[in-house]
Scaffold this motif. Structure first.
Motif, mmCIF file in Angstrom:
data_model
loop_
_atom_site.group_PDB
_atom_site.id
_atom_site.type_symbol
_atom_site.label_atom_id
_atom_site.label_comp_id
_atom_site.label_asym_id
_atom_site.label_seq_id
_atom_site.Cartn_x
_atom_site.Cartn_y
_atom_site.Cartn_z
ATOM 1 N N LYS A 129 49.531 72.827 72.843
ATOM 2 C CA LYS A 129 49.424 74.327 72.872
ATOM 3 C C LYS A 129 48.165 74.948 73.685
ATOM 4 N N GLU A 130 47.160 74.047 73.660
ATOM 5 C CA GLU A 130 45.975 74.498 74.337
ATOM 6 C C GLU A 130 46.102 74.573 75.840
ATOM 7 N N GLN A 131 47.124 73.826 76.473
ATOM 8 C CA GLN A 131 47.460 73.744 77.816
ATOM 9 C C GLN A 131 48.123 75.084 78.250
ATOM 10 N N LEU A 132 48.389 75.609 77.382
ATOM 11 C CA LEU A 132 49.174 76.964 77.800
ATOM 12 C C LEU A 132 48.635 78.327 77.150
ATOM 13 N N SER A 133 47.103 77.991 76.854
ATOM 14 C CA SER A 133 46.187 79.204 76.367
ATOM 15 C C SER A 133 46.261 80.357 77.456
ATOM 16 N N SER A 134 46.231 80.050 78.745
ATOM 17 C CA SER A 134 46.292 81.318 79.596
ATOM 18 C C SER A 134 47.470 81.751 79.931
ATOM 19 N N PHE A 135 48.640 81.079 79.584
ATOM 20 C CA PHE A 135 50.075 81.572 79.830
ATOM 21 C C PHE A 135 50.559 82.486 78.726
ATOM 22 N N THR A 136 51.350 83.606 79.423
ATOM 23 C CA THR A 136 51.912 84.756 78.620
ATOM 24 C C THR A 136 53.479 84.473 78.150
ATOM 25 N N PHE A 137 53.872 84.327 77.157
ATOM 26 C CA PHE A 137 55.352 84.174 76.882
ATOM 27 C C PHE A 137 55.780 85.410 77.254
ATOM 28 N N PRO A 138 57.189 85.528 77.538
ATOM 29 C CA PRO A 138 58.284 84.178 77.540
ATOM 30 C C PRO A 138 57.860 83.267 78.761
ATOM 31 N N LEU A 139 58.265 81.883 78.541
ATOM 32 C CA LEU A 139 58.177 81.293 79.630
ATOM 33 C C LEU A 139 59.821 80.481 80.124
ATOM 34 N N ILE A 140 59.639 80.079 81.336
ATOM 35 C CA ILE A 140 61.034 79.412 81.735
ATOM 36 C C ILE A 140 60.671 78.087 82.033
#
Length: 379
Positions: A129-140
């Motif tokens: 989950k930490e690897q996606l800390s800067s990502f905003t959902f939704p994701l593809i």
């Protein structure tokens, strides 16, 4: 007689084989025999997988063709480029092979050349989950190296990620997935022809899909509803992205979205014309430009003929997903048969789930001068 090697013999390659013969070329076609509807139209057919590039190369040394070509297939692109380069025929440089067929490498190339891209990440499996800390959902989540809507999933939460990655890596040849932020907005594609590094715009296509989670194409239409005052700016960005991928010769197919601010967001570009009959049929029917002829000309080292052969009109393709789609087709056959340009073989509707482009039950191509007619068919 000049000779042309064609990689692939499926239904979507059939217009290429027919056009080559119409142009006076002796056609040498390579593909598995199963499902190779083009073998009956080829002058010479070789039942060899399109991935067997070394075997095909050895055969081509005996054929001595003027060009080698395929349309609408990312998998065939690798063989086309390899054999063409080995025979010193026109094609794209080796660096383009990977970055035009691998979504992760393509994203990196875009980023390095100033093309706006969403946040993205490559993975072989579980992502913390930490690897996606800067990502905003939704994701593809997609396979890194497949096309045709295979293995694509839109997810709204981190908890859905592992399953989406598993689906994507199962489809991927290299067993990797790319995760990226989902781009909102309507989706389009762009068809171009390139000759010695000079790109020429041919058409924008409006895309219709099944929506989340898999976004399987339900249809396409040309021309699109892109405003005239945006076309030049969008073309410029697509040409810039094509240069980043070292596309120099042949067709290209760019998929993109338009965000809420009207900015173009490029998803990917393939160094081949659009599948789903976009390049092989819709471009000609809607614009009068003979895209297939151009692809053959460039493959044989000739400047493409940029001359319209018919008047502009709407041209669309509708894919069969359910019995309602069959009912609409039957209605057209009864009341407006003049609009139907082609109806494919249609398999029994409902005998399997539609999970990607290859599992749709069939399609038909139509033309019209009436935009309301298009909206009625494609929604």
């Amino acid at each position: 007689m000049d000779k042309l090697v064609i990689i692939g013999a499926g239904e979507f390659q059939l217009p290429l084989i027919k056009k080559a013969k119409e142009m006076g070329y002796e056609t040498h076609v390579f593909a598995w025999a199963e499902g190779a509807v083009g073998k009956d139209f080829a002058d010479y057919f070789y039942p060899i997988s399109i991935t067997e590039k070394e075997i095909i190369l050895e055969q081509c040394k005996q054929i001595n063709p003027q060009g080698i070509v395929s349309i609408g297939s990312d998998l065939a692109v690798l063989t086309v480029n390899y054999v063409a380069r080995s025979l010193h025929l026109p094609t794209n440089p080796e660096i383009s092979d990977v970055i035009c067929t691998n979504k992760y490498e393509m994203r990196k190339a875009f980023l390095a050349n100033g093309i706006d891209v969403p946040k993205f990440l490559e993975t072989k499996g579980h992502v913390e989950k930490e690897q996606l800390s800067s990502f905003t959902f939704p994701l593809i989540v997609k396979p890194t190296d497949r096309s045709g809507s295979r293995g694509i999933t839109k997810i709204e939460t981190y908890e859905a990620l592992d399953k989406a990655i598993q689906i994507a890596t199962t489809y991927a040849f290299e067993k990797k997935a790319i995760i990226e932020e989902f781009i909102e907005g309507p989706e389009y594609s762009c068809e171009c022809i390139s000759y010695q590094g000079e790109h020429t715009f041919l058409a924008f296509t409006q895309k219709y899909t099944s929506g989340a989670p898999h976004f399987i194409e339900t249809g396409h239409v040309e021309p699109s509803n892109i405003p005239m005052d945006k076309i030049t700016a969008y073309q410029k960005e697509i040409f810039k992205a094509s240069d980043a991928l070292h596309i120099q010769n042949g067709a290209s197919h760019c998929e993109f979205k338009i965000d809420h601010q009207g900015a173009i967001k490029i998803i990917e570009i393939g160094s081949r014309m659009g599948g789903d009959c976009i390049g092989s049929d819709l471009v000609y029917l809607s614009t009068g430009y003979d895209f297939v002829e151009m692809v053959i000309e460039v493959a044989c080292g000739k400047k493409p003929t940029l001359k319209k052969k018919k008047e502009d009109e709407y041209a669309g393709i509708k894919f069969i997903f359910d019995h309602d789609d069959i009912d609409t087709l039957r209605k057209l056959q009864r009341k407006h048969p003049e609009t139907l340009q082609y109806v494919s073989e249609i398999t029994e509707v409902g005998n399997h789930d539609v999970v990607d482009s290859s599992t749709r039950f069939g399609f038909y191509i139509f033309t019209t001068k009436d935009k309301a007619f298009v909206d009625e068919i494609l929604g």
